[in-house]
Write a protein that holds these residues in place. Structure first.
Motif, PDB file in Angstrom:
ATOM      1  N   GLU A  47     -11.542  -5.200   0.521  1.00 37.04           N
ATOM      2  CA  GLU A  47     -12.752  -5.989   0.757  1.00 37.04           C
ATOM      3  C   GLU A  47     -12.517  -7.069   1.807  1.00 37.04           C
ATOM      4  OE1 GLU A  47     -13.627  -7.332  -3.156  1.00 37.04           O
ATOM      5  OE2 GLU A  47     -14.498  -5.406  -3.795  1.00 37.04           O
ATOM      6  N   ARG A  48     -11.265  -7.533   1.914  1.00 36.76           N
ATOM      7  CA  ARG A  48     -10.912  -8.517   2.944  1.00 36.76           C
ATOM      8  C   ARG A  48     -10.643  -7.868   4.296  1.00 36.76           C
ATOM      9  NH1 ARG A  48      -5.799 -11.415   0.833  1.00 36.76           N
ATOM     10  NH2 ARG A  48      -5.712 -11.824   3.069  1.00 36.76           N
ATOM     11  N   GLY A  49     -10.624  -6.534   4.342  1.00 41.98           N
ATOM     12  CA  GLY A  49     -10.326  -5.830   5.581  1.00 41.98           C
ATOM     13  C   GLY A  49      -8.884  -5.933   5.995  1.00 41.98           C
ATOM     14  N   ALA A  50      -7.974  -6.081   5.009  1.00 44.58           N
ATOM     15  CA  ALA A  50      -6.565  -6.317   5.312  1.00 44.58           C
ATOM     16  C   ALA A  50      -5.709  -5.062   5.262  1.00 44.58           C
ATOM     17  CB  ALA A  50      -5.997  -7.351   4.332  1.00 44.58           C
ATOM     18  N   LEU A  51      -6.262  -3.928   4.856  1.00 44.50           N
ATOM     19  CA  LEU A  51      -5.456  -2.725   4.677  1.00 44.50           C
ATOM     20  C   LEU A  51      -5.423  -1.860   5.936  1.00 44.50           C
ATOM     21  CD1 LEU A  51      -6.566  -1.598   1.089  1.00 44.50           C
ATOM     22  CD2 LEU A  51      -4.568  -2.959   1.738  1.00 44.50           C
ATOM     23  N   PRO A  52      -4.220  -1.369   6.332  1.00 39.64           N
ATOM     24  CA  PRO A  52      -4.115  -0.499   7.510  1.00 39.64           C
ATOM     25  C   PRO A  52      -4.294   0.977   7.160  1.00 39.64           C
ATOM     26  CG  PRO A  52      -1.918  -1.043   6.753  1.00 39.64           C
ATOM     27  CD  PRO A  52      -2.879  -1.748   5.815  1.00 39.64           C
ATOM     28  N   PHE A  53      -5.047   1.254   6.112  1.00 38.77           N
ATOM     29  CA  PHE A  53      -5.272   2.628   5.653  1.00 38.77           C
ATOM     30  C   PHE A  53      -6.587   2.674   4.878  1.00 38.77           C
ATOM     31  CE2 PHE A  53      -2.370   0.429   2.700  1.00 38.77           C
ATOM     32  CZ  PHE A  53      -3.130   0.426   1.537  1.00 38.77           C
ATOM     33  N   LYS A  54      -7.006   3.878   4.509  1.00 39.68           N
ATOM     34  CA  LYS A  54      -8.232   4.057   3.731  1.00 39.68           C
ATOM     35  C   LYS A  54      -7.864   4.181   2.258  1.00 39.68           C
ATOM     36  CE  LYS A  54     -12.238   7.110   3.106  1.00 39.68           C
ATOM     37  NZ  LYS A  54     -13.178   5.974   3.017  1.00 39.68           N
ATOM     38  N   PHE A  55      -8.327   3.267   1.445  1.00 43.49           N
ATOM     39  CA  PHE A  55      -8.058   3.306   0.010  1.00 43.49           C
ATOM     40  C   PHE A  55      -9.114   4.161  -0.671  1.00 43.49           C
ATOM     41  CE2 PHE A  55      -8.462   1.050  -4.239  1.00 43.49           C
ATOM     42  CZ  PHE A  55      -7.390   1.739  -4.798  1.00 43.49           C
ATOM     43  N   VAL A  56      -8.670   5.229  -1.379  1.00 46.05           N
ATOM     44  CA  VAL A  56      -9.602   6.180  -1.993  1.00 46.05           C
ATOM     45  C   VAL A  56      -9.703   6.007  -3.502  1.00 46.05           C
ATOM     46  CG1 VAL A  56      -9.265   7.877  -0.165  1.00 46.05           C
ATOM     47  CG2 VAL A  56      -7.815   7.973  -2.205  1.00 46.05           C
ATOM     48  N   GLY A  57      -9.038   4.990  -4.059  1.00 48.98           N
ATOM     49  CA  GLY A  57      -9.131   4.735  -5.495  1.00 48.98           C
ATOM     50  C   GLY A  57      -8.088   5.489  -6.295  1.00 48.98           C
ATOM     51  N   ASN A  58      -8.430   5.802  -7.538  1.00 52.32           N
ATOM     52  CA  ASN A  58      -7.508   6.528  -8.414  1.00 52.32           C
ATOM     53  C   ASN A  58      -7.484   8.008  -8.080  1.00 52.32           C
ATOM     54  OD1 ASN A  58      -6.784   4.270  -9.930  1.00 52.32           O
ATOM     55  ND2 ASN A  58      -8.471   4.541 -11.386  1.00 52.32           N
ATOM     56  N   VAL A  59      -6.314   8.614  -8.220  1.00 51.85           N
ATOM     57  CA  VAL A  59      -6.180  10.054  -8.018  1.00 51.85           C
ATOM     58  C   VAL A  59      -5.382  10.633  -9.188  1.00 51.85           C
ATOM     59  CG1 VAL A  59      -6.293   9.928  -5.511  1.00 51.85           C
ATOM     60  CG2 VAL A  59      -4.069   9.794  -6.631  1.00 51.85           C
ATOM     61  N   GLU A  60      -5.645  11.902  -9.505  1.00 47.27           N
ATOM     62  CA  GLU A  60      -4.938  12.592 -10.576  1.00 47.27           C
ATOM     63  C   GLU A  60      -3.884  13.532 -10.002  1.00 47.27           C
ATOM     64  OE1 GLU A  60      -7.550  13.736 -14.031  1.00 47.27           O
ATOM     65  OE2 GLU A  60      -9.100  13.434 -12.506  1.00 47.27           O
ATOM     66  N   GLY A  61      -3.087  14.107 -10.900  1.00 45.42           N
ATOM     67  CA  GLY A  61      -2.000  14.982 -10.464  1.00 45.42           C
ATOM     68  C   GLY A  61      -2.454  16.138  -9.606  1.00 45.42           C
ATOM     69  N   HIS A  62      -3.571  16.770  -9.964  1.00 43.70           N
ATOM     70  CA  HIS A  62      -4.028  17.931  -9.188  1.00 43.70           C
ATOM     71  C   HIS A  62      -4.512  17.534  -7.802  1.00 43.70           C
ATOM     72  CE1 HIS A  62      -8.365  17.086  -9.644  1.00 43.70           C
ATOM     73  NE2 HIS A  62      -8.056  16.659 -10.853  1.00 43.70           N
ATOM     74  N   ASP A  63      -4.923  16.273  -7.636  1.00 44.43           N
ATOM     75  CA  ASP A  63      -5.396  15.815  -6.330  1.00 44.43           C
ATOM     76  C   ASP A  63      -4.289  15.844  -5.276  1.00 44.43           C
ATOM     77  OD1 ASP A  63      -8.056  15.217  -7.088  1.00 44.43           O
ATOM     78  OD2 ASP A  63      -7.402  13.327  -7.972  1.00 44.43           O
ATOM     79  N   LEU A  64      -3.044  15.685  -5.716  1.00 49.59           N
ATOM     80  CA  LEU A  64      -1.932  15.655  -4.774  1.00 49.59           C
ATOM     81  C   LEU A  64      -1.820  16.958  -4.004  1.00 49.59           C
ATOM     82  CD1 LEU A  64       0.867  13.954  -6.916  1.00 49.59           C
ATOM     83  CD2 LEU A  64      -1.050  12.923  -5.698  1.00 49.59           C
TER      84      LEU A  64
END
Length: 275
Positions: free
Chosen positions: A130-147
């Motif tokens: 929200e502060r615009g401080a991340l150098p990547f896209k945060f997609v939230g929580n992920v599960e094992g199969h998402d990997l």
């Protein structure tokens, strides 16, 4: 091991990096000793609080960088924020992902799922996003199969869970290969079919083989450190050397220090979301 075995190949190799006579060290020795030697002798990069091991798992879109897979079993949420920054730079510099997608390993994709630890990590990353401080896209929580099924470039977890995940995946791949071979050799008809599909089997073996990656980078220490498996093949060592060369050439460590400086001090969860 670091104190008493000063003439071991691992200690000598790390010393060569420390003195600038080498740019990187590749070790197929004990993981704990490699982490200890690199952390104690080389020290951490500016802005990094904990070093983390990053392991690549093959997925539909290339690889998913899972971190940490064994360096720090008792991590805190702010440590995972550091891992996210470091692994995203690796994904961007070495694996060609201009805006890496980063997720937190949890037992569900909903924002409220997980333990206090994973929820804290989620909250910190959401706050920094929200502060615009991340150098990547945060997609939230992920599960094992998402990997394996989705385009997740970095999956965050503590060293205990990550190490269990890694070894489970390795054992599953080996067991599947063994069972498949047994079934294909069960009768002549299946053997004929297997012979016709031998090219596909070789391609699948190469895709799933850890040899194609070679080893897992230990991110956060000065100099480049690659931790290879104790049973590494010559091909695996060759690829570990290649990855170490790419990390040096792409300037992964300077980028990490730059992004960590831009991020500043990572807060505790209680400072962002007081109870």
């Amino acid at each position: 091991a670091v104190r008493k075995k000063k003439n071991s190949s691992m200690s000598v190799s790390v010393d060569l990096v420390k003195t600038g006579d080498a740019d990187a060290v590749v070790s197929a020795g004990n993981t704990g000793a490699a982490v200890a030697a690199a952390t104690i002798k080389l020290r951490l990069l500016d802005g990094v609080e904990r070093a983390g091991i990053v392991t690549q798992l093959p997925n539909e879109f290339g690889v998913c960088n899972v971190t940490d897979t064994g360096a720090n079993p008792d991590a805190k949420p702010r440590h995972l924020v550091g891992y996210a920054v470091m692994a995203s730079i690796l994904a961007r510099s070495v694996y060609g992902k201009p805006m890496p997608k980063v997720g937190v390993m949890s037992n569900g994709s909903e924002d409220e799922k997980g333990t206090d630890f994973t929820k804290g990590t989620f909250c910190l990353l959401k706050h920094l996003e929200e502060r615009g401080a991340l150098p990547f896209k945060f997609v939230g929580n992920v599960e094992g199969h998402d990997l394996f099924e989705h385009e997740i470039d970095v999956a965050l977890t503590d060293g205990f869970t990550g190490n269990v995940l890694l070894k489970t995946c390795e054992a599953t791949a080996k067991a599947f290969g063994k069972w498949l071979k047994e079934e294909l050799q069960a009768n002549p008809l299946r053997m004929m079919g297997a012979a016709c599909a031998s090219g596909a089997f070789r391609a699948m073996k190469a895709r799933l083989s850890a040899d194609s990656v070679g080893g897992s980078p230990l991110l956060g220490v000065r100099g480049v450190t690659i931790i290879a498996h104790g049973s590494s093949t010559p091909v695996a060592i060759r690829n570990a050397l290649r990855v170490s060369m790419e990390m040096v050439q792409q300037g992964v460590n300077p980028f990490i220090e730059e992004e960590m400086a831009r991020l500043g001090t990572i807060p505790e969860v209680s400072e962002v979301y007081p109870k």
